[in-house]
Write a protein that holds these residues in place. Sequence first.
Motif, PDB file in Angstrom:
ATOM      1  N   SER A  19       0.862  -1.034   0.040  1.00 49.74           N
ATOM      2  CA  SER A  19      -0.002   0.133  -0.154  1.00 49.74           C
ATOM      3  C   SER A  19       0.865   1.160  -0.022  1.00 49.74           C
ATOM      4  O   SER A  19       1.869   1.404   0.701  1.00 49.74           O
ATOM      5  CB  SER A  19      -1.010   0.078   1.368  1.00 49.74           C
ATOM      6  N   LEU A  20       0.316   2.204  -0.926  1.00 52.65           N
ATOM      7  CA  LEU A  20       1.027   3.550  -0.907  1.00 52.65           C
ATOM      8  C   LEU A  20       0.086   4.443   0.255  1.00 52.65           C
ATOM      9  O   LEU A  20      -1.078   4.392   0.052  1.00 52.65           O
ATOM     10  CB  LEU A  20       1.179   4.288  -2.272  1.00 52.65           C
ATOM     11  N   TRP A  21       0.678   5.242   0.930  1.00 50.35           N
ATOM     12  CA  TRP A  21      -0.117   5.919   1.826  1.00 50.35           C
ATOM     13  C   TRP A  21       0.675   7.363   1.886  1.00 50.35           C
ATOM     14  O   TRP A  21       1.744   7.820   1.560  1.00 50.35           O
ATOM     15  CB  TRP A  21       0.193   5.671   3.322  1.00 50.35           C
ATOM     16  N   ASP A  22      -0.437   8.472   1.836  1.00 55.62           N
ATOM     17  CA  ASP A  22      -0.208   9.759   2.203  1.00 55.62           C
ATOM     18  C   ASP A  22      -0.405   9.921   3.420  1.00 55.62           C
ATOM     19  O   ASP A  22      -1.335  10.038   3.961  1.00 55.62           O
ATOM     20  CB  ASP A  22      -1.227  10.825   1.258  1.00 55.62           C
ATOM     21  N   VAL A  23       0.753  10.141   4.056  1.00 59.14           N
ATOM     22  CA  VAL A  23       0.982  10.353   5.550  1.00 59.14           C
ATOM     23  C   VAL A  23       0.333  11.464   6.150  1.00 59.14           C
ATOM     24  O   VAL A  23       0.037  11.737   7.179  1.00 59.14           O
ATOM     25  CB  VAL A  23       2.236  10.050   6.092  1.00 59.14           C
ATOM     26  N   ARG A  24       0.111  12.565   5.239  1.00 59.55           N
ATOM     27  CA  ARG A  24      -0.434  14.007   5.684  1.00 59.55           C
ATOM     28  C   ARG A  24      -2.019  13.649   5.679  1.00 59.55           C
ATOM     29  O   ARG A  24      -2.510  14.496   6.759  1.00 59.55           O
ATOM     30  CB  ARG A  24      -0.127  14.886   4.531  1.00 59.55           C
ATOM     31  N   THR A  25      -2.541  12.544   5.053  1.00 59.15           N
ATOM     32  CA  THR A  25      -3.740  12.703   5.212  1.00 59.15           C
ATOM     33  C   THR A  25      -4.491  11.118   5.600  1.00 59.15           C
ATOM     34  O   THR A  25      -5.606  10.942   6.083  1.00 59.15           O
ATOM     35  CB  THR A  25      -4.776  12.939   3.722  1.00 59.15           C
ATOM     36  N   VAL A  26      -3.196  10.380   5.915  1.00 56.71           N
ATOM     37  CA  VAL A  26      -3.569   9.123   6.501  1.00 56.71           C
ATOM     38  C   VAL A  26      -4.562   8.140   5.647  1.00 56.71           C
ATOM     39  O   VAL A  26      -5.325   7.587   6.224  1.00 56.71           O
ATOM     40  CB  VAL A  26      -4.090   8.943   7.944  1.00 56.71           C
ATOM     41  N   SER A  27      -4.398   8.569   4.222  1.00 53.96           N
ATOM     42  CA  SER A  27      -5.230   7.770   3.368  1.00 53.96           C
ATOM     43  C   SER A  27      -4.459   7.086   2.294  1.00 53.96           C
ATOM     44  O   SER A  27      -3.058   7.316   1.962  1.00 53.96           O
ATOM     45  CB  SER A  27      -5.985   8.563   2.446  1.00 53.96           C
ATOM     46  N   ARG A  28      -4.706   5.962   1.843  1.00 57.68           N
ATOM     47  CA  ARG A  28      -4.246   5.220   0.768  1.00 57.68           C
ATOM     48  C   ARG A  28      -4.340   5.719  -0.518  1.00 57.68           C
ATOM     49  O   ARG A  28      -5.188   6.470  -0.598  1.00 57.68           O
ATOM     50  CB  ARG A  28      -4.643   3.637   0.549  1.00 57.68           C
ATOM     51  N   LEU A  29      -3.247   5.722  -1.023  1.00 60.14           N
ATOM     52  CA  LEU A  29      -2.927   6.369  -2.729  1.00 60.14           C
ATOM     53  C   LEU A  29      -3.762   5.209  -3.562  1.00 60.14           C
ATOM     54  O   LEU A  29      -3.669   4.270  -3.490  1.00 60.14           O
ATOM     55  CB  LEU A  29      -1.769   6.719  -2.993  1.00 60.14           C
TER      56      LEU A  29
END
Length: 148
Positions: free
Chosen positions: A138-148
Motif C-alpha cells: 500500500s502507498l499512503w499519503d501520511v499527511r491525510t492518513v489515506s491510501r493512494l
Amino acid sequence: IVLSGGDDRLWKTWGFPDGNILLTGEGHTDWLSGCCFRPSGTQLVTSSGDTTVRIWDLSRRSCILTLRGHSRAVRGCSWHSCGDFVASASLDGTSKIWDVNSERCRYTLRGHEGSVNSIEFLPFSSTALTSSADKTLSLWDVRTVSRL
C-alpha cells in the motif's frame, strides 16, 4: 559504516574494510527487527519484538527516546528524509508515523488485514510504502492518513 541488529537484542555499527565493531547498543528486551541511520547520521532508530521503537544518540551511545504504542512486535522502521519523522510497521496490523521532535505518534495507518512487515518513506515526499502478510503493498499519503 554498516549498521546491524539481531536476535541478541543488540545493534552494532561496523567499520569497513576491516569489519571491526565500532559501537554496540543495548536496551531492547527482545530481538531487533530493524535499524536505520538518521539522514544526518547522528542518530539511529531501531525496532524490536518488544513492541517498541527506540531512538539512539550515537555520540552518547545511549537510547534517548522510547516510542510505545504498538501492541505486538514491531517488524521494521525507517526515517523520513527530513529526519523529523520515523515510521514503524507492526505485527498488530498497523503502521505508525512518529514525530521525533514532539516525541509522539502523529498518525496510525490502518487497512492491512495482516501484519505489516515493512515500511519505507519515498524520498523527499509525504508518501510511505507498506508491505503486509496479507500479500498486499500500500502507498499512503501520511499527511491525510489515506491510501493512494
